[in-house]
Design an enzyme around this catalytic site. Structure first.
Site, mmCIF file in Angstrom:
data_model
loop_
_atom_site.group_PDB
_atom_site.id
_atom_site.type_symbol
_atom_site.label_atom_id
_atom_site.label_comp_id
_atom_site.label_asym_id
_atom_site.label_seq_id
_atom_site.Cartn_x
_atom_site.Cartn_y
_atom_site.Cartn_z
ATOM 1 N N GLU A 1 -14.738 -12.510 -6.596
ATOM 2 C CA GLU A 1 -16.013 -12.826 -7.243
ATOM 3 C C GLU A 1 -16.381 -14.300 -7.054
ATOM 4 O O GLU A 1 -17.546 -14.631 -6.819
ATOM 5 C CB GLU A 1 -15.951 -12.484 -8.732
ATOM 6 N N GLY B 1 -17.524 -24.057 1.448
ATOM 7 C CA GLY B 1 -18.492 -24.878 0.736
ATOM 8 C C GLY B 1 -18.393 -24.718 -0.770
ATOM 9 O O GLY B 1 -17.584 -23.950 -1.283
ATOM 10 N N TYR C 1 -22.244 -13.538 -15.333
ATOM 11 C CA TYR C 1 -22.115 -12.507 -14.308
ATOM 12 C C TYR C 1 -20.648 -12.272 -13.931
ATOM 13 O O TYR C 1 -20.161 -11.138 -13.915
ATOM 14 C CB TYR C 1 -22.912 -12.872 -13.043
ATOM 15 N N TRP D 1 -10.905 -6.039 -2.199
ATOM 16 C CA TRP D 1 -10.888 -6.266 -3.644
ATOM 17 C C TRP D 1 -11.313 -5.028 -4.431
ATOM 18 O O TRP D 1 -11.207 -5.004 -5.653
ATOM 19 C CB TRP D 1 -11.756 -7.462 -4.002
ATOM 20 N N ARG D 2 -11.801 -4.007 -3.726
ATOM 21 C CA ARG D 2 -12.121 -2.752 -4.402
ATOM 22 C C ARG D 2 -10.924 -1.823 -4.491
ATOM 23 O O ARG D 2 -10.999 -0.769 -5.121
ATOM 24 C CB ARG D 2 -13.260 -2.038 -3.663
ATOM 25 N N ASP E 1 -26.280 -9.970 -10.897
ATOM 26 C CA ASP E 1 -26.338 -10.974 -9.831
ATOM 27 C C ASP E 1 -27.671 -10.818 -9.104
ATOM 28 O O ASP E 1 -28.550 -10.064 -9.544
ATOM 29 C CB ASP E 1 -25.146 -10.828 -8.881
#
Length: 340
Positions: free
Chosen positions: A41, A85, A122, A28-29, A140
């Site tokens: 995220e 979860g 955030y 994701w970077r 965070d």
């Protein structure tokens, strides 16, 4: 950060030089696609990077675009999320995806991003800075720990006033020219060096700017009030088999927790069930301050309540199972599948 402007500039430069030299190559970077950054995220909330990585890849294979996510049947969505979860995250993502598709584009303002279901301050700051280069500092758990040590703040981070103060400090530290890399560098620092226990201060690129390191309090910070006392509860799950099938019950769509997920039945679902033999398995499952101690018992069903259905073993893998049901079956199925 109550420091001269030159000190703040030196801090920013040292942080970014370090980050660009050592940053972890996370998928994701390598993108500025808002859908992919948003997905990462959301998955990283309450989930470690190593655990989220395979889910991230598989999820994008199944739902490669926000349009695909918006149109996905809920059962397939929950199955793709199974094991991560906190399933409300997935449901909120789909609600947000439908809102984005209806609007015709992903929102490109901090306020617009925050307005999406399931997104708080955030996550909005992270997406706004990483994707759109907007000047919003993230806060965070990792960044709170970094900032509390940098400023030697002994406030309780469970306290809203302390969090507001740390947010103000994070805002002051933010590099306005490089908000994306700055935010990711702060998170990387907390995840790899400024650890909860035994922080690696001698390797830290900004230790010269850290008041806690200078005053020897880094191992005492951040201050976090003790959580509520643990509550222990014991429960019994029934494994009822018949002709290659197992009896499961599905949570009603009206339930607040995990609606639509499948579970092994308990006494309230099978009031006439008769346990057979010794327990097949025992395991623990912790949710916040609750520790559940489960026994899995083979049983004969007797009468059964609405919501229970016979499910073929071959179809179980395609259903969204709760984590508890998966744990129970993982303990028992290898012993019993051949006899089913």
């Amino acid at each position: 950060m109550s420091a001269p402007r030159t000190a703040v500039q030196e801090f920013r430069r040292a942080l970014l030089d370090w980050y660009r030299a050592v940053r972890r190559p996370l998928p994701w970077r390598e993108t500025r696609d808002p859908y992919r950054v948003w997905l990462s995220e959301i998955m990283l909330q309450q989930t470690r990077v190593a655990a989220a990585l395979p889910y991230y890849q598989r999820f994008l294979e199944r739902f490669p675009t926000v349009e695909a996510l918006a149109a996905a049947p809920e059962e397939k969505l929950l199955k793709a999320w199974e094991g991560l979860g906190y399933y409300t995250r997935a449901r909120n993502m789909q609600k947000a995806a439908k809102k984005i598709v209806a609007a015709g584009a992903f929102p490109n303002t901090y306020e617009g991003i925050w307005d999406l279901p399931g997104i708080g301050a955030y996550t909005a700051a992270a997406i706004a800075s990483v994707v759109f280069g907007l000047r919003h500092a993230v806060l965070d758990g990792n960044v709170m720990r970094v900032v509390s040590r940098l400023t030697n703040d002994a406030g309780d981070i469970r306290n809203l006033a302390t969090r507001a103060r740390l947010q103000s400090e994070a805002d002051a530290l933010l590099n306005p020219q490089e908000p994306a890399d700055h935010n990711q560098a702060m998170m990387e620092l907390g995840a790899t060096l400024c650890l909860p226990k035994s922080p690696q201060c001698l390797l830290c690129p900004v230790s010269a700017h850290c008041r806690a390191f200078q005053e020897g309090t880094q191992n005492e910070l951040p201050i976090k009030s003790r959580p509520r006392e643990k509550v222990v509860r014991e429960r019994v799950l029934y494994l009822v088999r018949r002709n290659g099938s197992v009896l499961l019950w599905q949570r009603p769509q009206s339930e607040r927790l995990m609606p639509g997920f499948w579970e092994l039945p308990e006494a309230e679902h099978l009031p006439s069930a008769k346990p057979v033999g010794k327990p097949l398995a025992e395991f623990k499952h912790t949710i916040t301050h609750h520790e559940f101690r489960f026994q899995v018992r083979a049983a004969k069903a007797g009468g059964r309540k609405h919501g229970c259905e016979w499910i073929a073993w071959s179809k179980i893998e395609s259903l969204p199972l709760s984590t508890i049901a998966r744990k129970a079956l993982r303990h028992c199925v290898p012993k019993l599948a051949a006899k089913a």
